[in-house]
Design a protein around this motif. Structure first.
Motif, PDB file in Angstrom:
ATOM      1  N   GLU A   6       0.830  -1.205   0.000  1.00 49.97           N
ATOM      2  CA  GLU A   6       0.000   0.000   0.000  1.00 49.97           C
ATOM      3  C   GLU A   6       0.868   1.259   0.000  1.00 49.97           C
ATOM      4  O   GLU A   6       0.606   2.208  -0.738  1.00 49.97           O
ATOM      5  N   SER A   7       1.924   1.278   0.804  1.00 44.90           N
ATOM      6  CA  SER A   7       2.782   2.465   0.859  1.00 44.90           C
ATOM      7  C   SER A   7       3.571   2.633  -0.430  1.00 44.90           C
ATOM      8  O   SER A   7       3.765   3.762  -0.905  1.00 44.90           O
ATOM      9  N   GLU A   8       4.020   1.526  -1.028  1.00 45.99           N
ATOM     10  CA  GLU A   8       4.724   1.612  -2.312  1.00 45.99           C
ATOM     11  C   GLU A   8       3.802   2.122  -3.408  1.00 45.99           C
ATOM     12  O   GLU A   8       4.204   2.929  -4.253  1.00 45.99           O
ATOM     13  N   LEU A   9       2.563   1.645  -3.375  1.00 48.26           N
ATOM     14  CA  LEU A   9       1.602   2.085  -4.384  1.00 48.26           C
ATOM     15  C   LEU A   9       1.291   3.562  -4.222  1.00 48.26           C
ATOM     16  O   LEU A   9       1.212   4.305  -5.212  1.00 48.26           O
ATOM     17  N   ARG A  10       1.158   4.016  -2.992  1.00 45.53           N
ATOM     18  CA  ARG A  10       0.927   5.436  -2.751  1.00 45.53           C
ATOM     19  C   ARG A  10       2.085   6.275  -3.287  1.00 45.53           C
ATOM     20  O   ARG A  10       1.875   7.269  -3.995  1.00 45.53           O
ATOM     21  N   ASP A  11       3.302   5.868  -2.987  1.00 43.65           N
ATOM     22  CA  ASP A  11       4.478   6.606  -3.459  1.00 43.65           C
ATOM     23  C   ASP A  11       4.550   6.604  -4.988  1.00 43.65           C
ATOM     24  O   ASP A  11       4.882   7.628  -5.605  1.00 43.65           O
ATOM     25  N   LEU A  12       4.234   5.467  -5.598  1.00 42.66           N
ATOM     26  CA  LEU A  12       4.271   5.373  -7.052  1.00 42.66           C
ATOM     27  C   LEU A  12       3.238   6.294  -7.684  1.00 42.66           C
ATOM     28  O   LEU A  12       3.542   7.028  -8.639  1.00 42.66           O
ATOM     29  N   LEU A  13       2.020   6.295  -7.166  1.00 38.58           N
ATOM     30  CA  LEU A  13       0.981   7.160  -7.713  1.00 38.58           C
ATOM     31  C   LEU A  13       1.370   8.632  -7.590  1.00 38.58           C
ATOM     32  O   LEU A  13       1.123   9.425  -8.504  1.00 38.58           O
ATOM     33  N   GLU A  14       2.002   8.992  -6.486  1.00 40.68           N
ATOM     34  CA  GLU A  14       2.420  10.380  -6.313  1.00 40.68           C
ATOM     35  C   GLU A  14       3.522  10.748  -7.310  1.00 40.68           C
ATOM     36  O   GLU A  14       3.533  11.849  -7.862  1.00 40.68           O
ATOM     37  N   ARG A  15       4.460   9.822  -7.548  1.00 40.07           N
ATOM     38  CA  ARG A  15       5.516  10.101  -8.524  1.00 40.07           C
ATOM     39  C   ARG A  15       4.935  10.241  -9.929  1.00 40.07           C
ATOM     40  O   ARG A  15       5.333  11.130 -10.689  1.00 40.07           O
ATOM     41  N   LEU A  16       3.992   9.380 -10.272  1.00 35.85           N
ATOM     42  CA  LEU A  16       3.364   9.469 -11.589  1.00 35.85           C
ATOM     43  C   LEU A  16       2.537  10.749 -11.713  1.00 35.85           C
ATOM     44  O   LEU A  16       2.512  11.387 -12.772  1.00 35.85           O
ATOM     45  N   HIS A  17       1.886  11.131 -10.623  1.00 38.39           N
ATOM     46  CA  HIS A  17       1.127  12.390 -10.620  1.00 38.39           C
ATOM     47  C   HIS A  17       2.058  13.566 -10.883  1.00 38.39           C
ATOM     48  O   HIS A  17       1.758  14.445 -11.707  1.00 38.39           O
ATOM     49  N   ASP A  18       3.198  13.581 -10.228  1.00 37.28           N
ATOM     50  CA  ASP A  18       4.150  14.673 -10.434  1.00 37.28           C
ATOM     51  C   ASP A  18       4.724  14.654 -11.853  1.00 37.28           C
ATOM     52  O   ASP A  18       5.020  15.715 -12.418  1.00 37.28           O
ATOM     53  N   TYR A 245      -5.383  11.468 -10.047  1.00 39.51           N
ATOM     54  CA  TYR A 245      -4.522  10.395 -10.529  1.00 39.51           C
ATOM     55  C   TYR A 245      -4.834   9.987 -11.968  1.00 39.51           C
ATOM     56  O   TYR A 245      -4.240   9.030 -12.478  1.00 39.51           O
ATOM     57  N   ASP A 246      -5.729  10.692 -12.618  1.00 39.89           N
ATOM     58  CA  ASP A 246      -6.073  10.370 -14.004  1.00 39.89           C
ATOM     59  C   ASP A 246      -4.843  10.410 -14.902  1.00 39.89           C
ATOM     60  O   ASP A 246      -4.508   9.439 -15.584  1.00 39.89           O
ATOM     61  N   TYR A 247      -4.141  11.536 -14.918  1.00 37.82           N
ATOM     62  CA  TYR A 247      -2.956  11.649 -15.780  1.00 37.82           C
ATOM     63  C   TYR A 247      -1.861  10.675 -15.347  1.00 37.82           C
ATOM     64  O   TYR A 247      -1.075  10.214 -16.171  1.00 37.82           O
ATOM     65  N   ALA A 248      -1.791  10.369 -14.059  1.00 35.56           N
ATOM     66  CA  ALA A 248      -0.788   9.418 -13.585  1.00 35.56           C
ATOM     67  C   ALA A 248      -0.959   8.074 -14.284  1.00 35.56           C
ATOM     68  O   ALA A 248       0.000   7.501 -14.816  1.00 35.56           O
ATOM     69  N   LEU A 249      -2.189   7.571 -14.303  1.00 32.39           N
ATOM     70  CA  LEU A 249      -2.456   6.278 -14.924  1.00 32.39           C
ATOM     71  C   LEU A 249      -2.419   6.366 -16.442  1.00 32.39           C
ATOM     72  O   LEU A 249      -1.861   5.504 -17.119  1.00 32.39           O
ATOM     73  N   PHE A 250      -3.015   7.431 -16.982  1.00 28.14           N
ATOM     74  CA  PHE A 250      -3.043   7.573 -18.442  1.00 28.14           C
ATOM     75  C   PHE A 250      -1.638   7.775 -19.005  1.00 28.14           C
ATOM     76  O   PHE A 250      -1.254   7.145 -19.997  1.00 28.14           O
TER      77      PHE A 250
END
Length: 261
Positions: A6-18, A245-250
């Protein structure tokens, strides 16, 4: 498949968001079309029509979105309200995939009706959301109201029906543009009375593929049930603004790059 805590996924989503939720990512994104304009009414109309044709090759979508604005005399709000029959007839030359000039004419007239009745698209969405307190019910009401204007039945396929279980990707994307606000300079944040927490993820093949890879989505079909499942999963990381998180995933999907490892 790579598994994340869960913490790794949170960090990954934040990096992708940035990485992706920034102005230099949007030149080749449909939101570049409403970014041509400073006026809110122009942004509402340009954004809706750009979102309407947002399927297929991304660069082609943006190219044809800018082309569409030329057909509207680069003054979309004024054109919607005041175009003459002669000017409306000239829309027949426009085409993006299966969305043709006749569809565009019917959409312009539907937008004219909504603008006249509600003072703009924002007027409709904010008023209807205030009455229903439900984004799905608001989307359903919008489609019904939109097609109250006389139109060719063929154009109905270009506005997805949540009542038929569609993912409504383009409408969700449009609402993200109009409702979300942050300091990134991407989304417009024009409609302040609709909470960002109510936005749903615009679900397409790229977002769906990355979401499944990360374990955020288990449903195989890209429909409204999948939209709700994915949005609920992302609320674990930001309940007040899951659509950020839309752009993060897209972005990760189109770049085929999730981590830097």
């Amino acid at each position: 498949m790579e598994r994340f805590s869960e913490s790794e996924l949170r960090d990954l989503l934040e990096r992708l968001h940035d990485r992706y939720n920034r102005r230099d990512f949007i030149d080749d994104d449909p939101i570049a079309v409403p970014h041509r304009y400073a006026d809110a009414a122009d942004r509402e109309i340009a954004g809706f029509l750009a979102a309407t044709i947002a399927w297929g090759n991304r660069r082609t979508i943006v190219h044809n979105g800018h082309r569409l604005m030329h057909f509207l005399d680069d003054a979309p709000a004024d054109f919607v309200l005041n175009a003459s029959e002669r000017e409306l007839a000239q829309l027949s030359a426009f085409c993006h995939r299966t969305f043709n000039g006749g569809d565009l004419r019917d959409f312009v007239l539907a937008l004219r009706s909504i603008t006249t009745r509600f003072g703009g698209l924002g007027g409709f969405f904010e008023t209807t959301y205030a009455a229903t307190r439900s984004l799905p019910r608001t989307l359903a009401a919008f489609r019904r109201t939109f097609f109250e204007t006389p139109h060719a039945p063929r154009c109905e396929k270009h506005l997805s029906s949540i009542e038929r279980g569609a993912a409504c990707k383009r409408l969700c994307m449009y609402l993200r543009w109009m409702v979300r606000r942050d300091d990134r300079g991407v989304d417009f944040g024009l409609w302040r009375s609709i909470p960002m927490s109510e936005l749903r993820l615009p679900l397409d093949v790229h977002v769906g593929a990355v979401a499944r890879l990360l374990g955020l989505l288990t449903r195989r079909q890209n429909d409204w049930r999948a939209v709700e499942e994915l949005t609920d999963a992302l609320r674990r990381f930001d309940a007040s603004d899951p659509a950020r998180y839309d752009y993060a995933l897209f972005g990760a999907g189109i770049d085929a790059r999730i981590t830097d490892r």
